[in-house]
Design a protein around this motif. Structure first.
Motif, PDB file in Angstrom:
ATOM      1  N   VAL A  41       0.836  -1.398   0.130  1.00  0.00           N
ATOM      2  CA  VAL A  41       0.383   0.139  -0.036  1.00  0.00           C
ATOM      3  C   VAL A  41       1.281   0.662   0.116  1.00  0.00           C
ATOM      4  CG1 VAL A  41      -1.278   1.137   1.213  1.00  0.00           C
ATOM      5  CG2 VAL A  41      -1.842  -1.298   1.265  1.00  0.00           C
ATOM      6  N   GLY A  42       0.897   2.104  -0.971  1.00  0.00           N
ATOM      7  CA  GLY A  42       1.315   3.525  -1.333  1.00  0.00           C
ATOM      8  C   GLY A  42       2.035   3.305  -3.132  1.00  0.00           C
ATOM      9  N   THR A  93      -6.937  -1.469  -4.152  1.00  0.00           N
ATOM     10  CA  THR A  93      -7.682  -0.255  -5.741  1.00  0.00           C
ATOM     11  C   THR A  93      -5.629  -0.139  -6.408  1.00  0.00           C
ATOM     12  OG1 THR A  93      -7.211   1.731  -4.341  1.00  0.00           O
ATOM     13  CG2 THR A  93      -9.245   0.278  -4.024  1.00  0.00           C
ATOM     14  N   VAL A  94      -5.882   0.410  -7.294  1.00  0.00           N
ATOM     15  CA  VAL A  94      -4.947   0.729  -8.007  1.00  0.00           C
ATOM     16  C   VAL A  94      -5.130   2.201  -8.932  1.00  0.00           C
ATOM     17  CG1 VAL A  94      -2.872  -0.109  -9.390  1.00  0.00           C
ATOM     18  CG2 VAL A  94      -4.059  -1.288  -8.025  1.00  0.00           C
ATOM     19  N   ASP A  95      -4.312   3.156  -8.481  1.00  0.00           N
ATOM     20  CA  ASP A  95      -4.720   4.209  -9.264  1.00  0.00           C
ATOM     21  C   ASP A  95      -2.969   4.855  -9.716  1.00  0.00           C
ATOM     22  OD1 ASP A  95      -7.741   5.628  -8.594  1.00  0.00           O
ATOM     23  OD2 ASP A  95      -6.398   5.004  -6.657  1.00  0.00           O
ATOM     24  N   ALA A  96      -3.381   4.974 -11.503  1.00  0.00           N
ATOM     25  CA  ALA A  96      -2.237   6.080 -11.659  1.00  0.00           C
ATOM     26  C   ALA A  96      -2.511   7.321 -12.658  1.00  0.00           C
ATOM     27  CB  ALA A  96      -1.682   4.824 -13.013  1.00  0.00           C
ATOM     28  N   VAL A 113      -1.190   1.952  -4.891  1.00  0.00           N
ATOM     29  CA  VAL A 113      -1.920   1.057  -4.560  1.00  0.00           C
ATOM     30  C   VAL A 113      -2.262   1.043  -2.619  1.00  0.00           C
ATOM     31  CG1 VAL A 113      -2.151  -1.355  -3.480  1.00  0.00           C
ATOM     32  CG2 VAL A 113      -0.536  -0.727  -5.739  1.00  0.00           C
ATOM     33  N   GLY A 114      -4.046   1.017  -2.713  1.00  0.00           N
ATOM     34  CA  GLY A 114      -4.926   1.254  -1.622  1.00  0.00           C
ATOM     35  C   GLY A 114      -4.984   0.116  -1.134  1.00  0.00           C
ATOM     36  N   VAL A 115      -5.921  -0.239   0.360  1.00  0.00           N
ATOM     37  CA  VAL A 115      -5.816  -1.529   1.239  1.00  0.00           C
ATOM     38  C   VAL A 115      -5.073  -2.135   1.355  1.00  0.00           C
ATOM     39  CG1 VAL A 115      -8.142  -2.933   1.219  1.00  0.00           C
ATOM     40  CG2 VAL A 115      -8.399  -0.438  -0.180  1.00  0.00           C
TER      41      VAL A 115
END
Length: 147
Positions: free
Chosen positions: A24-25, A54-57, A113-115
């Motif tokens: 996560v981070g 979750t994945v963000d970019a 990346v979250g959670v």
């Protein structure tokens, strides 16, 4: 474009976030100059995602290679990826989409990346290079070009 042109002659691998089980981070590519490329393509790839992960970019811009004045590039973030994983997302960027009037010419890709830890990777490709072959601008981690 000539029919004999190889993809490695017009695309440069300018930065990457290597495949990993990312905690996560956030991970970043580091700042990439757009002085020698006119367009960038960020390729985000996921493997198995952790439970509820979750994945963000997104792409950010700065005025120099140390990140001075860093800020988001408007409209250059993916919709959050969730689910089982095994998907890809693409972000296109053209040099004129940066805040060039204020001297912004460096770009960084951030993968968050979250959670729960998840398998991720990302590549940042440069195209429409100032000089050919584009492979001249590959990052140091590119050790082979075959064919």
């Amino acid at each position: 474009m000539d029919m004999n042109t190889k993809a490695s002659e017009f695309l440069a691998l300018v930065a990457s976030i290597n495949p990993s089980s990312q905690a996560v981070g956030s991970l970043t590519t580091g700042w990439v100059s757009m002085a020698n490329v006119r367009t960038l393509l960020a390729i985000i790839s996921t493997g198995t995602l952790g439970a509820l992960s979750t994945v963000d970019a997104s792409l950010s811009q700065a005025v120099d290679a140390t990140g001075t004045g860093a800020k988001a590039v408007t409209g250059k973030a993916i919709t959050t990826l969730t689910g089982a994983g095994g998907v890809q997302a693409l972000i296109n960027l053209q040099a004129h989409e940066l805040d060039v009037a204020n001297g912004y010419q460096f770009v960084e890709l951030t993968l968050t990346v979250g959670v729960a830890a998840s398998e991720t990777a990302a590549l940042l490709l440069g195209a429409s290079t100032r000089y050919e072959p584009a492979s001249t601008y590959n990052q140091a981690g590119v050790t082979q070009i075959v064919g």
